[in-house]
Design a protein around this motif. Structure first.
Motif, mmCIF file in Angstrom:
data_model
loop_
_atom_site.group_PDB
_atom_site.id
_atom_site.type_symbol
_atom_site.label_atom_id
_atom_site.label_comp_id
_atom_site.label_asym_id
_atom_site.label_seq_id
_atom_site.Cartn_x
_atom_site.Cartn_y
_atom_site.Cartn_z
ATOM 1 N N PHE A 1 0.798 -1.159 0.009
ATOM 2 C CA PHE A 1 -0.060 -0.055 -0.114
ATOM 3 C C PHE A 1 0.847 1.131 -0.040
ATOM 4 O O PHE A 1 1.609 1.515 0.767
ATOM 5 N N TYR A 2 0.686 2.106 -0.945
ATOM 6 C CA TYR A 2 1.678 3.294 -1.216
ATOM 7 C C TYR A 2 0.720 4.476 -1.231
ATOM 8 O O TYR A 2 0.053 4.699 -2.120
ATOM 9 N N GLY A 3 0.533 5.325 -0.081
ATOM 10 C CA GLY A 3 -0.065 6.338 -0.070
ATOM 11 C C GLY A 3 0.577 7.670 0.291
ATOM 12 O O GLY A 3 1.619 7.558 0.825
ATOM 13 N N HIS A 4 -0.101 8.794 -0.175
ATOM 14 C CA HIS A 4 0.164 10.117 0.062
ATOM 15 C C HIS A 4 -0.403 10.736 0.993
ATOM 16 O O HIS A 4 -1.559 10.914 0.920
ATOM 17 N N ALA A 5 0.105 11.454 2.029
ATOM 18 C CA ALA A 5 -0.655 12.085 3.205
ATOM 19 C C ALA A 5 -0.908 13.449 2.575
ATOM 20 O O ALA A 5 -0.227 13.973 1.782
ATOM 21 N N ALA A 6 -2.300 13.945 3.036
ATOM 22 C CA ALA A 6 -2.577 15.334 2.595
ATOM 23 C C ALA A 6 -2.406 16.018 4.125
ATOM 24 O O ALA A 6 -2.153 15.525 5.177
ATOM 25 N N PRO A 7 -2.054 17.445 3.904
ATOM 26 C CA PRO A 7 -1.816 18.227 4.930
ATOM 27 C C PRO A 7 -2.864 18.014 6.250
ATOM 28 O O PRO A 7 -2.594 18.461 7.226
ATOM 29 N N ASP A 8 -4.114 17.924 5.733
ATOM 30 C CA ASP A 8 -5.152 17.695 7.034
ATOM 31 C C ASP A 8 -5.034 16.314 7.662
ATOM 32 O O ASP A 8 -5.977 16.137 8.459
ATOM 33 N N GLY A 9 -4.067 15.428 7.441
ATOM 34 C CA GLY A 9 -3.838 14.183 7.931
ATOM 35 C C GLY A 9 -4.641 13.163 7.455
ATOM 36 O O GLY A 9 -4.408 12.035 7.942
ATOM 37 N N SER A 10 -5.365 13.338 6.211
ATOM 38 C CA SER A 10 -5.969 12.149 5.532
ATOM 39 C C SER A 10 -5.062 11.609 4.812
ATOM 40 O O SER A 10 -4.000 12.055 4.670
ATOM 41 N N LEU A 11 -5.569 10.689 3.805
ATOM 42 C CA LEU A 11 -4.766 10.198 2.698
ATOM 43 C C LEU A 11 -5.330 10.968 1.347
ATOM 44 O O LEU A 11 -6.328 11.052 0.930
ATOM 45 N N ALA A 12 -4.279 11.571 0.708
ATOM 46 C CA ALA A 12 -4.526 12.395 -0.364
ATOM 47 C C ALA A 12 -4.920 11.405 -1.667
ATOM 48 O O ALA A 12 -5.804 11.724 -2.558
ATOM 49 N N SER A 13 -3.897 10.247 -1.667
ATOM 50 C CA SER A 13 -4.062 9.570 -2.952
ATOM 51 C C SER A 13 -3.250 8.038 -2.473
ATOM 52 O O SER A 13 -2.485 8.107 -1.577
ATOM 53 N N TRP A 14 -3.718 7.197 -3.296
ATOM 54 C CA TRP A 14 -2.871 5.950 -2.887
ATOM 55 C C TRP A 14 -3.058 5.083 -3.958
ATOM 56 O O TRP A 14 -3.652 4.926 -4.929
#
Length: 171
Positions: free
Chosen positions: A95-108
């Motif tokens: 699983f390869y994800g990108h964190a968003a500034p708000d603490g959620s996952l932006a994309s994966w």
């Protein structure tokens, strides 16, 4: 200096979301016959255990490197890295994800590591776009351009979204 404990605590905050996403890919609705005769509503994708690596990038990288995923390839201590473990056959998916500034996952992306290893083995017959990036702490990552992988076997099991034509989201 590379600090495993700090990085682990940071990435572990995303595990509940990763588990929700990956779980949805591993379960499928049972056929009517199993539901009616064997009290089975859901089946797992694969009968054996699935070992899943998880990597979350810090905010800001998704826009800069929309087609790349990275895997740690060296640490100052000389300890075995994620790349070595994956190349040696450990883990089935990543699983390869990108964190968003708000603490959620932006994309994966959910990457099939068997397809990844197959592409590395066949590298002499094609050209995978990759490179090495060194960090200030003495560790390094190998990056791979997802677009450079062969279409068969498919590298991506599922994804939140793809930024360009030619890459499709798997249902």
């Amino acid at each position: 200096m590379y600090d495993y404990a700090i990085n682990r605590r940071w990435s572990d905050q995303y595990l509940p979301e990763v588990k929700r996403i990956v779980g949805a890919q591993l379960l499928q609705a049972a056929p009517d016959d199993l539901d009616m005769k064997h009290a089975t509503d859901l089946l797992t994708l694969d009968a054996r255990d699935m070992r899943i690596a998880a990597r979350i990038r810090r905010p800001g990288f998704a826009d800069r490197y929309p087609y790349e995923f990275t895997i740690r390839s060296s640490v100052p201590s000389g300890a075995e890295t994620e790349l070595a473990k994956i190349v040696n056959g450990y883990a089935d998916w990543m699983f390869y994800g990108h964190a968003a500034p708000d603490g959620s996952l932006a994309s994966w992306w959910l990457i099939d590591l068997r397809a990844f290893r197959a592409a590395l083995i066949r590298r002499a017959h094609g050209s995978l776009s990759s490179g090495e990036v060194w960090n200030r702490d003495g560790s390094s990552f190998r990056w791979f351009d997802i677009r450079s992988f062969p279409s068969q076997p498919p590298l991506v099991v599922a994804a939140s979204a793809f930024p360009a034509a030619g890459l499709r989201r798997t249902p």
